[in-house]
Design a protein around this motif. Structure first.
Motif, PDB file in Angstrom:
ATOM      1  N   VAL A 178       0.843  -1.199   0.000  1.00 16.39           N
ATOM      2  CA  VAL A 178       0.000   0.000   0.000  1.00 16.39           C
ATOM      3  C   VAL A 178       0.878   1.249   0.000  1.00 16.39           C
ATOM      4  N   GLY A 179       1.939   1.231   0.809  1.00 21.09           N
ATOM      5  CA  GLY A 179       2.868   2.351   0.819  1.00 21.09           C
ATOM      6  C   GLY A 179       3.502   2.584  -0.540  1.00 21.09           C
ATOM      7  N   GLU A 180       3.810   1.500  -1.249  1.00 24.60           N
ATOM      8  CA  GLU A 180       4.376   1.629  -2.596  1.00 24.60           C
ATOM      9  C   GLU A 180       3.348   2.212  -3.565  1.00 24.60           C
ATOM     10  N   LEU A 181       2.090   1.812  -3.425  1.00 25.15           N
ATOM     11  CA  LEU A 181       1.039   2.381  -4.266  1.00 25.15           C
ATOM     12  C   LEU A 181       0.928   3.887  -4.070  1.00 25.15           C
ATOM     13  N   VAL A 182       1.010   4.317  -2.830  1.00 24.46           N
ATOM     14  CA  VAL A 182       0.922   5.753  -2.533  1.00 24.46           C
ATOM     15  C   VAL A 182       2.066   6.505  -3.218  1.00 24.46           C
ATOM     16  N   LYS A 183       3.253   5.927  -3.179  1.00 32.44           N
ATOM     17  CA  LYS A 183       4.397   6.554  -3.860  1.00 32.44           C
ATOM     18  C   LYS A 183       4.144   6.667  -5.360  1.00 32.44           C
ATOM     19  N   ALA A 184       3.372   5.696  -5.903  1.00 30.24           N
ATOM     20  CA  ALA A 184       3.098   5.681  -7.345  1.00 30.24           C
ATOM     21  C   ALA A 184       1.921   6.575  -7.724  1.00 30.24           C
ATOM     22  N   GLY A 185       1.289   7.227  -6.729  1.00 28.90           N
ATOM     23  CA  GLY A 185       0.218   8.165  -7.021  1.00 28.90           C
ATOM     24  C   GLY A 185      -1.167   7.756  -6.575  1.00 28.90           C
ATOM     25  N   TRP A 186      -1.311   6.545  -6.036  1.00 31.03           N
ATOM     26  CA  TRP A 186      -2.620   6.114  -5.539  1.00 31.03           C
ATOM     27  C   TRP A 186      -2.935   6.791  -4.219  1.00 31.03           C
ATOM     28  N   LYS A 187      -4.210   7.114  -4.016  1.00 30.04           N
ATOM     29  CA  LYS A 187      -4.632   7.717  -2.756  1.00 30.04           C
ATOM     30  C   LYS A 187      -5.859   6.978  -2.226  1.00 30.04           C
ATOM     31  N   PRO A 188      -5.829   6.558  -0.986  1.00 34.72           N
ATOM     32  CA  PRO A 188      -7.047   5.971  -0.415  1.00 34.72           C
ATOM     33  C   PRO A 188      -8.057   7.081  -0.107  1.00 34.72           C
ATOM     34  N   LYS A 189      -9.290   6.901  -0.542  1.00 37.48           N
ATOM     35  CA  LYS A 189     -10.317   7.885  -0.208  1.00 37.48           C
ATOM     36  C   LYS A 189     -10.611   7.868   1.287  1.00 37.48           C
ATOM     37  N   ARG A 190     -10.591   6.649   1.846  1.00 37.31           N
ATOM     38  CA  ARG A 190     -10.886   6.495   3.271  1.00 37.31           C
ATOM     39  C   ARG A 190      -9.605   6.176   4.036  1.00 37.31           C
ATOM     40  N   THR A 191      -9.588   6.468   5.295  1.00 30.01           N
ATOM     41  CA  THR A 191      -8.414   6.218   6.127  1.00 30.01           C
ATOM     42  C   THR A 191      -8.214   4.720   6.327  1.00 30.01           C
ATOM     43  N   LEU A 192      -6.973   4.276   6.160  1.00 30.43           N
ATOM     44  CA  LEU A 192      -6.607   2.893   6.438  1.00 30.43           C
ATOM     45  C   LEU A 192      -5.966   2.808   7.815  1.00 30.43           C
ATOM     46  N   VAL A 193      -6.396   1.831   8.592  1.00 32.28           N
ATOM     47  CA  VAL A 193      -5.845   1.629   9.934  1.00 32.28           C
ATOM     48  C   VAL A 193      -5.350   0.189  10.022  1.00 32.28           C
ATOM     49  N   TYR A 194      -4.033   0.035  10.117  1.00 34.84           N
ATOM     50  CA  TYR A 194      -3.432  -1.294  10.263  1.00 34.84           C
ATOM     51  C   TYR A 194      -3.076  -1.514  11.728  1.00 34.84           C
ATOM     52  N   CYS A 195      -3.468  -2.679  12.261  1.00 37.42           N
ATOM     53  CA  CYS A 195      -3.304  -2.952  13.688  1.00 37.42           C
ATOM     54  C   CYS A 195      -2.587  -4.278  13.906  1.00 37.42           C
ATOM     55  N   ALA A 196      -1.624  -4.272  14.812  1.00 35.37           N
ATOM     56  CA  ALA A 196      -0.979  -5.510  15.265  1.00 35.37           C
ATOM     57  C   ALA A 196      -1.302  -5.634  16.749  1.00 35.37           C
ATOM     58  N   TRP A 197      -2.196  -6.564  17.064  1.00 36.65           N
ATOM     59  CA  TRP A 197      -2.723  -6.658  18.424  1.00 36.65           C
ATOM     60  C   TRP A 197      -1.805  -7.483  19.322  1.00 36.65           C
ATOM     61  N   ASP A 198      -1.731  -7.090  20.572  1.00 37.38           N
ATOM     62  CA  ASP A 198      -1.059  -7.877  21.598  1.00 37.38           C
ATOM     63  C   ASP A 198      -2.126  -8.584  22.434  1.00 37.38           C
ATOM     64  N   GLY A 199      -1.724  -9.637  23.143  1.00 44.26           N
ATOM     65  CA  GLY A 199      -2.597 -10.271  24.125  1.00 44.26           C
ATOM     66  C   GLY A 199      -3.800 -11.006  23.559  1.00 44.26           C
ATOM     67  N   GLU A 200      -3.767 -11.385  22.276  1.00 41.98           N
ATOM     68  CA  GLU A 200      -4.896 -12.149  21.732  1.00 41.98           C
ATOM     69  C   GLU A 200      -4.990 -13.521  22.362  1.00 41.98           C
ATOM     70  N   GLU A 201      -3.842 -14.162  22.559  1.00 40.36           N
ATOM     71  CA  GLU A 201      -3.857 -15.544  23.034  1.00 40.36           C
ATOM     72  C   GLU A 201      -4.527 -15.713  24.399  1.00 40.36           C
ATOM     73  N   PRO A 202      -4.241 -14.880  25.391  1.00 42.17           N
ATOM     74  CA  PRO A 202      -4.911 -15.084  26.685  1.00 42.17           C
ATOM     75  C   PRO A 202      -6.418 -14.870  26.631  1.00 42.17           C
ATOM     76  N   SER A 203      -6.900 -13.925  25.791  1.00 36.85           N
ATOM     77  CA  SER A 203      -8.353 -13.697  25.736  1.00 36.85           C
ATOM     78  C   SER A 203      -8.707 -12.490  24.887  1.00 36.85           C
ATOM     79  N   LEU A 204      -8.093 -12.359  23.731  1.00 37.22           N
ATOM     80  CA  LEU A 204      -8.397 -11.251  22.805  1.00 37.22           C
ATOM     81  C   LEU A 204      -8.208  -9.901  23.488  1.00 37.22           C
ATOM     82  N   ILE A 205      -7.167  -9.786  24.288  1.00 37.80           N
ATOM     83  CA  ILE A 205      -7.048  -8.626  25.174  1.00 37.80           C
ATOM     84  C   ILE A 205      -6.783  -7.328  24.408  1.00 37.80           C
ATOM     85  N   GLY A 206      -5.754  -7.326  23.554  1.00 38.69           N
ATOM     86  CA  GLY A 206      -5.373  -6.076  22.904  1.00 38.69           C
ATOM     87  C   GLY A 206      -6.482  -5.479  22.070  1.00 38.69           C
ATOM     88  N   SER A 207      -7.112  -6.283  21.238  1.00 43.19           N
ATOM     89  CA  SER A 207      -8.185  -5.776  20.381  1.00 43.19           C
ATOM     90  C   SER A 207      -9.403  -5.371  21.205  1.00 43.19           C
TER      91      SER A 207
END
Length: 750
Positions: free
Chosen positions: A371-400
């Motif tokens: 996606v970052g490479e697309l932006v460099k090439a001129g693409w623009k997302p109309k809507r905001t993209l939010v990428y998440c790397a959650w912690d604590g999923e294994e004990p009980s979906l804690i981070g999310s």
């Protein structure tokens, strides 16, 4: 020039095909541009990135609160920043118990002490990192020390206890031993506790994922005699996340419950063990021989007990607050910055976690990089993209869960959809989620090629569904259906708080089915294992990048957000048919069973030399009034059809849907019940929920279905009315959108 000419001849049909494809929610012009950007997106992808990132992220144990977990979060944050995202680590303070004392021993009829350990292997480079590894344990078991006779309870689900009752076996005051499988692990101690047991042991039988399935590790991918499955036993069907902060984020200054007040924590000690440790315990049992369906693959006769095996179980934990590191990376939308498309995967593991979850996490990272490479090439997302790397999923979906609870109001205003992945392997696309997004997933699956067969992942997945269909009727229905059938979501991964608590449309995407193994939640879930047996060339990692990437890109730039309410209606109508049939079937089976009981058929059929207690008659099943629910579903059918007509007309007319799109993604929130489900109000969705006694497994129309299953007729009627009202509200939201588009296809809000 000759090469260029030949290239154009070859490329021409491809471009013509791409331009002829339609994308739901896009004008023909927008679809053509979108498909070209997706081709460019694909050109950036590198399997070598997934390989190197997995080796880095799974290089050391990285459970919740660990030093390497923090290092991984910082590493990913910096990657996102380097790709042009505004990235940060959002930290919560959460409860996370780790073991101090673990003792399991048989005191009679002979002495035996369980090893409770997994040995390092020379073939597995990270298996010897003993000082950093969490030992084998069940997170959220209480402290406890108990000694009692042992009883084998098969999978330890409610039906198994009914069988025990027929055999005259009571687990009250006993310690039970259950096999993994048949349900989510947390259900086993939950049901044992309800029946009066004072302790629970869970073991991995070789029939499930050991030598019965194939060669064991390191020769093959299946679980060896010393392998054991860690895992959470928090009662997540009540609520997931930090047990001390239900419904709100576990910020440093959050008000916390006393641990004794947490409704989702169990009261009896629980411990997982290997089948090597389980065999002496099971071999020492006498009593009735277990029913054939209960027997595993150990070289013993499976008896139920109780006793004469008596076991001593002692557990103690460090109940501490630890930091939970969520990585949140945003790329601001060019036109609609307050509409968020959220993409997530967790980064914590029980040990090294190459498969679960890093195989999915590295695909999400490569997606974000492209996606970052697309932006460099001129693409623009109309809507905001939010990428998440959650912690604590294994004990009980804690981070999310903590993030979703903390930002609930903002998310319900801004979140267009949440797209989740978890572990990933070789095989078939498995997709589940909001059925209004089924057409989106089907079109994506049409456009992604399976790396092994060269056909689309849609056709490959449909082929799997067809060959596994139970009846000829099912096969005919699947053959006639052009779209992919996606599953409903229960629980077990980070989509749970988004769809089932906040009503945000959600998807869960991943591949698998041809990389089965026995490394789950063990020290052998490693880079070495993954490279040998799972997806050696990361071909399906790249397939996941293409699939998840298209979902993200298409939601980001759709002219009309691609919610297909006709697909949702068709699925919902199926669920309605299922619950009405369930009631009818239960009524018929109850009548027949009561006749068999009254005529003593079970008594006469039982072996007179063995103890047997016949079942007792059950109350007659009444007739329930489904009229309100049936009318609501019929109303939705009409609204969905009208909306579809309006949408098609407005695409042709070039309607400006800018003011209407938010109403489309917020419609799912109308399916929430303010009161939530009975006895678990955190779960608010009236269509999808994890089952009270299935855990990960989904229950659709859960309030109605579970009340019928539990023979609670008054509650079933109440839940019919609640579900009907939520569907009516959903229908009204759709009608409101349709009414704002006039016959000329011009938005009333333009």
């Amino acid at each position: 020039m000759k090469k260029i000419y030949l290239f154009c001849l070859l490329l021409g049909p491809v471009l013509s095909f791409a331009q002829s494809k339609s994308i739901y929610g896009y004008t023909p012009q927008s679809a053509s541009a979108e498909l070209k950007w997706e081709e460019q997106f694909d050109s950036y992808l590198k399997a070598s990135n997934l390989d190197s990132w997995m080796k880095r992220l799974a290089g050391r144990p990285h459970h919740l609160g660990s030093a390497y977990g923090k290092a991984n979060a910082e590493f990913m944050r910096d990657l996102f920043k380097s790709w042009g995202f505004d990235a940060e680590i959002e930290t919560y303070q959460v409860l996370f118990p780790t073991p101090k004392i673990r003792v399991l021993e048989m005191t009679s009829p002979q002495k035996f002490k369980a090893k409770l350990s997994e040995p390092a292997l020379k073939e597995d480079a990270t298996s010897g990192q003993t000082s950093e590894q969490l030992p084998v344990y069940n997170c959220w078991s209480p402290d406890g020390e108990v000694t009692a006779e042992l009883v084998f309870v098969n999978y330890g689900v409610p039906d198994d206890y009914e069988q025990l009752e027929r055999l005259g076996i009571d687990v009250k005051g006993k310690i039970v031993i259950a096999k993994y499988g048949g349900s989510w692990r947390g259900i086993k101690p939950k049901v044992a506790q309800e029946h009066g047991a004072i302790g629970c042991i869970i073991y991995s039988d070789p029939k499930e994922d050991g030598y019965f399935q194939g060669d064991v590790y390191p020769k093959g991918p299946f679980r060896s005699a010393a392998g054991a499955q860690r895992g959470s036993v928090e009662d997540m069907p009540i609520y997931p996340g930090d047990p001390l902060t239900p419904g709100y984020g576990a910020t440093p200054d959050a008000k916390r419950l006393d641990r004794s007040e947490a409704a989702n924590l169990l009261k009896i000690p629980v411990l997982p063990i290997s089948y090597g440790d389980a065999q002496p315990l099971l071999a020492a049992l006498t009593g009735p021989v277990a029913p054939e369906k209960w027997r595993g693959a150990l070289p013993i006769t499976y008896h139920i007990g109780p006793g004469p095996a008596k076991v001593h179980l002692k557990l103690s934990f460090d109940w501490k607050l630890v930091p939970c590191y969520n990585v949140i990376a945003k790329l601001k939308g060019s036109e609609f910055p307050d509409q968020w498309v959220i993409r997530g995967n967790h980064h914590d593991a029980w040990v090294n976690g190459a498969d679960d979850p890093i195989s999915g996490m590295v695909a999400v990272l490569e997606e974000a990089r492209a996606v970052g490479e697309l932006v460099k090439a001129g693409w623009k997302p109309k809507r905001t993209l939010v990428y998440c790397a959650w912690d604590g999923e294994e004990p009980s979906l804690i981070g999310s869960t903590e993030w979703a609870e903390h930002h609930a109001a903002e998310l319900q205003q801004k979140a267009v959809a949440y797209i989740n992945s978890d572990g990933n392997g070789r095989g078939f696309l498995f997709a589940g989620g909001s059925h209004s997004l089924e057409t989106l997933v089907s079109e994506i699956a049409r456009d992604v090629t399976d790396p092994q067969t060269g056909i689309s992942i849609l056709e490959r997945s449909k082929s799997l569904q067809l060959t596994h269909a139970a009846t000829t009727k099912n096969k005919k229905e699947l053959l006639a259906k052009k779209n992919l059938t996606i599953g409903a979501l229960g629980s077990g991964s980070d989509y749970t708080p988004f769809i089932q608590h906040l009503g945000i449309p959600s998807l869960n995407l991943g591949f698998g089915g041809e990389s089965e193994s026995g490394d789950y939640h063990s020290i052998y879930d490693s880079y070495d294992m993954y490279k040998r047996f799972k997806d050696p060339k990361f071909a399906y990692g790249i397939a996941l990048v293409k699939t998840g990437g298209r979902a993200t890109l298409r939601l980001a730039n759709a002219d009309i957000l691609p919610f297909d309410f006709k697909s949702f209606h068709k699925t919902l109508n199926t669920y309605l048919g299922e619950v009405t049939t369930l009631l009818e079937t239960l009524r018929e089976s109850t009548d027949v069973e009561n006749q068999l009981i009254s005529e003593k058929r079970y008594v006469y059929a039982a072996d007179p030399t063995e103890k047997y207690i016949p079942p007792t008659a059950k109350s007659v099943v009444p007739y329930l009034n489904f009229a309100s629910l049936q009318n609501a579903v019929a109303g939705l059918e009409k609204a969905a059809s009208q909306y579809s007509d309006v949408q098609v007309a407005s695409i042709k007319a070039g309607t400006n849907w800018t003011p209407l799109n938010p109403s489309l993604y917020r419609a799912e929130q109308k399916l929430l019940s303010d009161k939530g489900l009975p006895r678990r109000p955190w779960y608010k969705h009236t269509i999808y929920a994890p089952g009270f006694y299935t855990g990960y497994g989904v229950k659709t129309l859960p309030g109605v279905r579970e009340a019928i299953e539990q023979r609670n007729w008054e509650e079933a009627q109440e839940q019919i009315e609640i579900a009907a009202k939520s569907i009516q509200a959903y229908t009204e939201a759709i009608n409101a959108v349709s009414s704002q588009v006039n016959p000329a296809g011009v938005s009333g809000g333009k």
